[in-house]
Write a protein that holds these residues in place. Structure first.
Motif: not given
Length: 513
Positions: A432-448, A450-458
């Motif tokens: 069983k593969l579980i993937e997490y994307v924490r993108a709730k805090d996504f915003h633009k900062k200095n033109g870049e 910010i996409r939060g984090s990613r975690v993988t579990q197997l």
């Protein structure tokens, strides 16, 4: 002309007679649906210390599924889409919104049997709109979940069946005990604050109310039509209240914690702060987890006793001989597993692994278990096939009758799970593969971006059913992760999990994966 008329009448009588015989021989159906009841919350399934003799009896007299699952949810209130999936036989991506409203083109379980010669009856919790409730049933007993909620099993706002389908807020009432100890109705008032503050001294528990109503209906039912009953308990959903005699069965200090117990989840899974997770303080010390689990076991054992009354009513009335009983939970629940309390995740026991049992006199292979991967929305097409009822085109789940009858071992070779825009899981074979994307805090900062984090579990779910040992970072599992990621994306595409904004979600999982 008279001879022709007589012939028409004779043919009509014969057709009516055949129809009546077929209808008479159709089995009654009782679907028992419990709330936040994980797979291991049944003793005979998970082998845990919880006492469930009556549900265990259903297993001994039926066929149980070891791999029954909720597909997932795009709402923190996972019971809403879970019940919509059960009722419509459709997967989570095929629901309208999150299932709060069931559109008329999606035929419901009660509606299907109502239109095919059954008396359709509801008792207990309804989590969808009033229109779909009204069209789904001929009648009902006490119903909850229609807009007023006091967070209290002993002070639960209830509605009587409304033939017009209005179920107005002002019609809600509480059941309390009067000075003589008799159960009486009283309207809600401004002093009825949210709980939990009730005890068995205040009024009957929701499980007792619904079991009594169901039992009375079964004992009094005399119609020639077979009946379909949807018995939806609110237990063991929090608040985890039970009469004292059941709480005494589980001293907290004697509770053994499961292998996946943690004081705190190892990372932000995207939805760490919500009402379920506020039921206990961080960190979840062993003492806190033991108390939560003791309360969970107590309310389950109390629920089990009420289910026993319903089964007894079926047997006493004689209906048991021709009744198919389906028992299922609507979701898993963490209660301390992985440092979590709620079901807003896609770990097995913590979120998506559910008990699923087909039981009763009509089941021949009694006490047997099936390993097939199945979902709760497979229940409706199974009942259609079992009763020789035409399955509507809107029902997309798979009938499990071939698995029950041992004509095949499986109906699918994988499961796919989703929780909001944060989590996806793919189960196939042992892994069983579980993937997490924490993108709730996504915003633009200095033109870049910010996409939060990613975690993988197997996890090797076969050897490690509690999902304790993450294998994803070991080199020898790199190829397994790669293959499962590829397949998971393909399945997501097939299922329609590709929208960036599902039901108001600001960000989509695949947008940032």
């Amino acid at each position: 002309m008279k001879a022709f008329t007589k012939r028409i009448i004779l043919l009509a009588l014969i057709a009516y007679s055949i129809s009546s015989i077929a209808q008479k021989n159709k089995p009654n159906i009782v679907v028992i649906y419990t709330d936040d009841h994980r797979f291991s919350g049944v003793h005979a399934l998970g082998g845990m210390a919880v006492q469930t003799p009556n549900i265990d009896s259903l297993i001994a007299n039926g066929v149980s599924f070891s791999n029954g699952y909720l597909m997932g949810s795009f709402s923190g209130a996972t019971c809403v889409p879970s019940r919509a999936m059960l009722m419509t036989g459709r997967n989570v991506f095929e629901l309208q919104g999150q299932g709060n409203t069931i559109p008329s083109e999606h035929k419901t379980m009660g509606e299907i049997f109502k239109e095919n010669g059954y008396h359709s009856q509801i008792v207990g919790k309804w989590h969808q709109d009033n229109a779909s409730l009204h069209r789904s049933f001929n009648d009902g007993e006490k119903i909850m979940g229609l807009g007023v909620y006091l967070t209290d099993h002993f002070r639960m706002p209830l509605w009587d069946w409304d033939k017009k389908g209005k179920f107005a807020k002002e019609d809600a009432y509480l059941l309390t005990y009067n000075e003589e100890g008799k159960t009486v109705k009283r309207p809600l008032n401004k002093n009825d604050k949210r709980g939990p503050t009730g005890t068995e001294e205040d009024g009957p528990h929701t499980s007792e109310i619904f079991a009594e109503d169901a039992s009375k209906f079964i004992k009094k039912y005399k119609k020639k039509k077979p009946f379909f009953m949807y018995l939806a308990f609110h237990a063991p959903h929090d608040p985890r209240q039970a009469p004292q005699e059941y709480r005494d069965l589980y001293p907290p200090e004697k509770i053994e914690l499961p292998p996946s117990y943690l004081a705190q989840h190892p990372f932000d899974n995207g939805h760490m702060v919500l009402r379920d997770e506020e039921l206990a303080a961080w960190p979840r010390t062993p003492k806190i987890a033991q108390q939560q689990l003791a309360d969970y076991y107590a309310i389950i054992t109390h629920l089990d006793a009420q289910i026993g009354k319903v089964i007894a009513a079926l047997k006493e009335s004689g209906a048991y001989e021709n009744t198919l009983i389906v028992f299922a939970g609507d979701s898993g629940l963490a209660v301390g597993n992985h440092g979590l309390m709620g079901k807003q995740n896609i770990y097995d026991e913590d979120g998506v692994h559910i008990p699923l049992i087909f039981s009763g006199n009509l089941i021949t292979d009694k006490g047997s278990k099936r390993d097939a991967l199945v979902y709760n929305f497979d229940i409706l097409p199974t009942l259609c096939e079992f009763t020789n009822t035409l399955k509507p085109a809107s029902v997309t789940g798979k009938s499990l009758l071939p698995v029950i009858n041992k004509e095949t071992k499986s109906v699918r070779d994988y499961t796919f799970h989703a929780y909001k825009q944060f989590q996806r899981a793919y189960r196939k074979g042992n892994y069983k593969l579980i993937e997490y994307v924490r993108a709730k805090d996504f915003h633009k900062k200095n033109g870049e971006s910010i996409r939060g984090s990613r975690v993988t579990q197997l996890f090797n779910i076969t050897k490690d059913p509690w999902e304790v040992y993450d294998l994803s970072f070991f080199p020898e599992y790199a190829e397994t992760v790669k293959v499962m990621r590829k397949e998971m994306k393909e399945k997501a595409q097939e299922l329609g999990d590709k929208k960036a904004n599902i039901e108001g979600e600001k960000y989509g999982f695949w947008e940032f994966y």
